[in-house]
Design a protein around this motif. Structure first.
Motif, PDB file in Angstrom:
ATOM      1  N   ARG A 174       0.841  -1.201   0.000  1.00 16.04           N
ATOM      2  CA  ARG A 174       0.000   0.000   0.000  1.00 16.04           C
ATOM      3  C   ARG A 174       0.872   1.246   0.000  1.00 16.04           C
ATOM      4  O   ARG A 174       0.588   2.226  -0.706  1.00 16.04           O
ATOM      5  N   MET A 175       1.977   1.214   0.733  1.00 17.85           N
ATOM      6  CA  MET A 175       2.874   2.361   0.772  1.00 17.85           C
ATOM      7  C   MET A 175       3.686   2.462  -0.514  1.00 17.85           C
ATOM      8  O   MET A 175       3.981   3.564  -0.992  1.00 17.85           O
ATOM      9  N   THR A 176       4.068   1.322  -1.092  1.00 21.50           N
ATOM     10  CA  THR A 176       4.741   1.348  -2.391  1.00 21.50           C
ATOM     11  C   THR A 176       3.837   1.978  -3.438  1.00 21.50           C
ATOM     12  O   THR A 176       4.293   2.773  -4.277  1.00 21.50           O
ATOM     13  N   ASP A 177       2.558   1.643  -3.410  1.00 25.96           N
ATOM     14  CA  ASP A 177       1.607   2.240  -4.350  1.00 25.96           C
ATOM     15  C   ASP A 177       1.522   3.751  -4.159  1.00 25.96           C
ATOM     16  O   ASP A 177       1.407   4.509  -5.133  1.00 25.96           O
ATOM     17  N   LEU A 178       1.577   4.191  -2.912  1.00 28.24           N
ATOM     18  CA  LEU A 178       1.563   5.633  -2.652  1.00 28.24           C
ATOM     19  C   LEU A 178       2.794   6.288  -3.278  1.00 28.24           C
ATOM     20  O   LEU A 178       2.704   7.373  -3.877  1.00 28.24           O
ATOM     21  N   ALA A 179       3.941   5.644  -3.153  1.00 28.85           N
ATOM     22  CA  ALA A 179       5.169   6.173  -3.767  1.00 28.85           C
ATOM     23  C   ALA A 179       5.022   6.253  -5.282  1.00 28.85           C
ATOM     24  O   ALA A 179       5.425   7.249  -5.906  1.00 28.85           O
ATOM     25  N   MET A 180       4.419   5.229  -5.883  1.00 30.06           N
ATOM     26  CA  MET A 180       4.229   5.225  -7.331  1.00 30.06           C
ATOM     27  C   MET A 180       3.273   6.324  -7.780  1.00 30.06           C
ATOM     28  O   MET A 180       3.521   7.022  -8.774  1.00 30.06           O
ATOM     29  N   GLU A 198      12.760  13.268  -2.761  1.00 28.13           N
ATOM     30  CA  GLU A 198      12.310  14.001  -1.579  1.00 28.13           C
ATOM     31  C   GLU A 198      10.787  14.092  -1.524  1.00 28.13           C
ATOM     32  O   GLU A 198      10.184  13.978  -0.449  1.00 28.13           O
ATOM     33  N   THR A 199      10.164  14.285  -2.675  1.00 24.46           N
ATOM     34  CA  THR A 199       8.699  14.368  -2.729  1.00 24.46           C
ATOM     35  C   THR A 199       8.064  13.048  -2.324  1.00 24.46           C
ATOM     36  O   THR A 199       7.081  13.010  -1.568  1.00 24.46           O
ATOM     37  N   ILE A 200       8.627  11.954  -2.808  1.00 19.28           N
ATOM     38  CA  ILE A 200       8.105  10.635  -2.454  1.00 19.28           C
ATOM     39  C   ILE A 200       8.286  10.366  -0.965  1.00 19.28           C
ATOM     40  O   ILE A 200       7.359   9.892  -0.279  1.00 19.28           O
ATOM     41  N   ALA A 201       9.469  10.676  -0.449  1.00 22.73           N
ATOM     42  CA  ALA A 201       9.737  10.454   0.979  1.00 22.73           C
ATOM     43  C   ALA A 201       8.797  11.271   1.848  1.00 22.73           C
ATOM     44  O   ALA A 201       8.313  10.796   2.890  1.00 22.73           O
ATOM     45  N   ALA A 202       8.491  12.499   1.421  1.00 31.19           N
ATOM     46  CA  ALA A 202       7.586  13.355   2.189  1.00 31.19           C
ATOM     47  C   ALA A 202       6.169  12.776   2.203  1.00 31.19           C
ATOM     48  O   ALA A 202       5.471  12.838   3.228  1.00 31.19           O
ATOM     49  N   ALA A 203       5.739  12.224   1.076  1.00 31.55           N
ATOM     50  CA  ALA A 203       4.407  11.629   1.013  1.00 31.55           C
ATOM     51  C   ALA A 203       4.297  10.419   1.931  1.00 31.55           C
ATOM     52  O   ALA A 203       3.283  10.228   2.622  1.00 31.55           O
ATOM     53  N   ILE A 204       5.360   9.600   1.951  1.00 31.09           N
ATOM     54  CA  ILE A 204       5.375   8.434   2.833  1.00 31.09           C
ATOM     55  C   ILE A 204       5.349   8.871   4.295  1.00 31.09           C
ATOM     56  O   ILE A 204       4.585   8.333   5.115  1.00 31.09           O
ATOM     57  N   LYS A 205       6.170   9.868   4.629  1.00 28.69           N
ATOM     58  CA  LYS A 205       6.233  10.343   6.013  1.00 28.69           C
ATOM     59  C   LYS A 205       4.902  10.898   6.470  1.00 28.69           C
ATOM     60  O   LYS A 205       4.456  10.639   7.602  1.00 28.69           O
ATOM     61  N   VAL A 215       5.499   1.513   8.455  1.00 24.33           N
ATOM     62  CA  VAL A 215       6.043   1.213   7.142  1.00 24.33           C
ATOM     63  C   VAL A 215       7.005   2.316   6.738  1.00 24.33           C
ATOM     64  O   VAL A 215       6.729   3.497   6.920  1.00 24.33           O
ATOM     65  N   GLY A 216       8.132   1.946   6.172  1.00 26.76           N
ATOM     66  CA  GLY A 216       9.086   2.915   5.663  1.00 26.76           C
ATOM     67  C   GLY A 216       9.604   2.480   4.312  1.00 26.76           C
ATOM     68  O   GLY A 216       9.354   1.358   3.864  1.00 26.76           O
ATOM     69  N   LEU A 217      10.318   3.360   3.635  1.00 28.92           N
ATOM     70  CA  LEU A 217      10.881   3.021   2.335  1.00 28.92           C
ATOM     71  C   LEU A 217      12.130   2.173   2.508  1.00 28.92           C
ATOM     72  O   LEU A 217      12.971   2.452   3.362  1.00 28.92           O
ATOM     73  N   ALA A 218      12.248   1.127   1.700  1.00 30.72           N
ATOM     74  CA  ALA A 218      13.496   0.380   1.646  1.00 30.72           C
ATOM     75  C   ALA A 218      14.566   1.301   1.057  1.00 30.72           C
ATOM     76  O   ALA A 218      14.259   2.176   0.242  1.00 30.72           O
ATOM     77  N   PRO A 219      15.816   1.146   1.438  1.00 32.09           N
ATOM     78  CA  PRO A 219      16.844   2.129   1.074  1.00 32.09           C
ATOM     79  C   PRO A 219      17.230   2.163  -0.392  1.00 32.09           C
ATOM     80  O   PRO A 219      17.693   3.186  -0.883  1.00 32.09           O
ATOM     81  N   ALA A 220      17.069   1.077  -1.126  1.00 29.44           N
ATOM     82  CA  ALA A 220      17.644   0.995  -2.472  1.00 29.44           C
ATOM     83  C   ALA A 220      16.631   1.362  -3.553  1.00 29.44           C
ATOM     84  O   ALA A 220      16.227   0.529  -4.358  1.00 29.44           O
ATOM     85  N   ALA A 221      16.217   2.621  -3.597  1.00 32.79           N
ATOM     86  CA  ALA A 221      15.316   3.081  -4.653  1.00 32.79           C
ATOM     87  C   ALA A 221      16.134   3.538  -5.861  1.00 32.79           C
ATOM     88  O   ALA A 221      17.244   4.048  -5.725  1.00 32.79           O
ATOM     89  N   THR A 222      15.581   3.345  -7.063  1.00 32.63           N
ATOM     90  CA  THR A 222      16.212   3.804  -8.294  1.00 32.63           C
ATOM     91  C   THR A 222      15.272   4.781  -8.980  1.00 32.63           C
ATOM     92  O   THR A 222      14.172   4.402  -9.384  1.00 32.63           O
ATOM     93  N   ILE A 223      15.683   6.044  -9.085  1.00 31.82           N
ATOM     94  CA  ILE A 223      14.907   7.090  -9.745  1.00 31.82           C
ATOM     95  C   ILE A 223      15.811   7.720 -10.802  1.00 31.82           C
ATOM     96  O   ILE A 223      16.814   8.349 -10.468  1.00 31.82           O
ATOM     97  N   LEU A 224      15.462   7.533 -12.089  1.00 31.42           N
ATOM     98  CA  LEU A 224      16.319   7.979 -13.179  1.00 31.42           C
ATOM     99  C   LEU A 224      15.487   8.647 -14.263  1.00 31.42           C
ATOM    100  O   LEU A 224      14.402   8.170 -14.601  1.00 31.42           O
ATOM    101  N   PHE A 225      16.033   9.720 -14.839  1.00 29.91           N
ATOM    102  CA  PHE A 225      15.350  10.481 -15.876  1.00 29.91           C
ATOM    103  C   PHE A 225      16.195  10.542 -17.148  1.00 29.91           C
ATOM    104  O   PHE A 225      17.433  10.618 -17.086  1.00 29.91           O
ATOM    105  N   GLY A 226      15.503  10.558 -18.302  1.00 32.31           N
ATOM    106  CA  GLY A 226      16.159  10.800 -19.576  1.00 32.31           C
ATOM    107  C   GLY A 226      17.244   9.791 -19.895  1.00 32.31           C
ATOM    108  O   GLY A 226      17.065   8.576 -19.752  1.00 32.31           O
ATOM    109  N   GLU A 227      18.401  10.289 -20.339  1.00 36.07           N
ATOM    110  CA  GLU A 227      19.504   9.425 -20.717  1.00 36.07           C
ATOM    111  C   GLU A 227      19.999   8.578 -19.552  1.00 36.07           C
ATOM    112  O   GLU A 227      20.573   7.509 -19.746  1.00 36.07           O
ATOM    113  N   ARG A 228      19.744   9.027 -18.324  1.00 39.69           N
ATOM    114  CA  ARG A 228      20.224   8.284 -17.163  1.00 39.69           C
ATOM    115  C   ARG A 228      19.410   7.013 -16.909  1.00 39.69           C
ATOM    116  O   ARG A 228      19.810   6.175 -16.102  1.00 39.69           O
TER     117      ARG A 228
END
Length: 392
Positions: A174-180, A198-205, A215-228
């Protein structure tokens, strides 16, 4: 419901002692079926599963939990960490050593006290947190000890979750869905990867503060934009997204160590290459979900997804395993994987993550994932977020 078992504030185990005893009994049955006389557990995830303590102090040297049929479990830990172990676990018999070189002697003394010096004992030789030197130190003290590799024994038992564990998984999802959802609604031209994090972390908090959840976020999130998005497991940076670029998010929330991960991608504007690749990933995911049922092998599910890729003529876009068992410390070595040749048989009560991430001809990593619970009749998809490509 959290069960506090220590006088120190905010410590204890998250489940009733009876739950840990149930798990220990099931593991001991597997020990007997493997014709072992005892099991030495050292992988952190397995320690947490059986005792409540996450093994975090074991970076110094192993903290083995020794299980012997007919006896209460014995925990061998560093003296410095003894009070933390007692505060966060349900094991009463705790033996300590002081310095790393003492480990082999103390552990061997415990095995000798338990009458195991000439017995067949399973060790988690393929898992993290047990070095060859540790095993050698014990074997030197007990030359007649018959050491067997039992790396997959605990994971095979823990693969099928009880109701308390499944509730943790549902709460985490349920919290992962909130992050998505936050990711999808916050995507705009100029936002950076770090700002999105930061926006995702604030929503979870905010949600945790409002609901009093655990419930908290697991540490290994991958957020990448564009060529990255061409980087596997790249860290978030100050890089911003522009119009007509893809975005990639792999993230998971966790409750009491039970993590529920998910992959979702988006396009800001249009990006034909990402859109084409994502359409293939969606077809693969739908085929995988349809192929999962109790009694099916992990290899058969993997093959179903690879057949879709083969028919597409683009099977070279996929370079990893199809999926893996999830739950408590899902990164342990030896856990079930959906991959060619995997003979593991799927059972009701298992949870699986299938992050179908494909690589385009020019290197973009784009995909759609599914996180499922295997039921008696098939599967239950745990996430409420559609696996289709999000257009912002």
């Amino acid at each position: 419901m959290a069960i506090i078992s220590s006088a120190i504030p905010l410590t204890g185990v998250p489940f009733p002692r009876s739950e840990y005893e149930r798990r220990q009994i099931n593991v001991l049955e597997a020990v007997a079926n493997a014709r072992l006389d005892a099991l030495v557990v050292s992988a952190h995830g397995h320690l947490r599963y059986l005792s409540g303590y996450d093994g975090s102090g074991g970076y110094f040297a192993p903290f083995p939990l020794i299980l012997v049929p007919g006896r209460p479990p014995t925990y061998v830990v560093r003296e410095y960490d003894e009070h933390a172990v007692r505060a966060y676990c349900c094991i009463d018999d705790i033996v300590t050593y002081t310095h790393q070189p003492d480990f082999g002697t103390v552990c061997a003394d415990v095995l000798r006290r338990l009458g195991l010096q000439g017995k067949r004992v399973g060790f988690e030789l393929s898992c993290w947190n047990l070095a060859p030197a540790d095993v050698s130190a014990i074997q030197t003290q007990l030359p007649d000890l018959k050491i067997s590799d039992a790396s997959r024994l605990v994971s095979s038992v823990a693969a099928v979750k009880g109701e308390l564990e499944l509730q943790c998984m549902r709460d985490a999802m349920r919290m992962t869905d909130l992050a998505m959802r936050t990711f999808q609604t916050s995507l705009r031209v100029g936002v950076t990867e770090l700002e999105m994090a930061e926006t995702i972390a604030a929503a979870i908090k905010a949600d945790v503060n409002n609901t009093g959840g655990e419930v908290g976020l697991a540490p290994a999130a991958t957020i990448l934009f564009g060529e990255r998005t061409k980087l596997p497991h790249g860290p978030a940076t100050h890089h911003s997204i522009s119009n007509n670029e893809p975005a990639f998010l792999e993230i998971g929330a966790s409750k009491h160590g039970y993590a529920a991960g998910m992959v979702r991608c988006a396009v800001l504007g249009r990006h034909p290459e990402a859109e084409s690749l994502h359409a293939l990933a969606e077809e693969v995911i739908e085929t995988l979900v349809a192929a999962i049922r109790p009694g099916t092998t992990a290899a058969a599910v993997d093959a179903a997804g690879r057949e879709v890729l083969k028919r597409s003529g683009r099977k070279g876009v996929f370079r990893q395993r199809t999926g893996y068992l999830t739950g408590l410390h899902w990164t342990e070595r030896g856990n079930l994987s959906l991959e060619p040749g995997a003979e593991d048989v799927l059972s009701a009560g298992m949870t699986l993550h299938m992050p179908n991430i494909l690589r385009s001809e020019s290197g973009y990593l784009i995909g759609a994932g599914a996180h499922v619970l295997i039921t008696e009749s098939g599967v239950e998809v745990l996430s409420s977020i559609p696996h289709t490509l999000h257009h912002a």
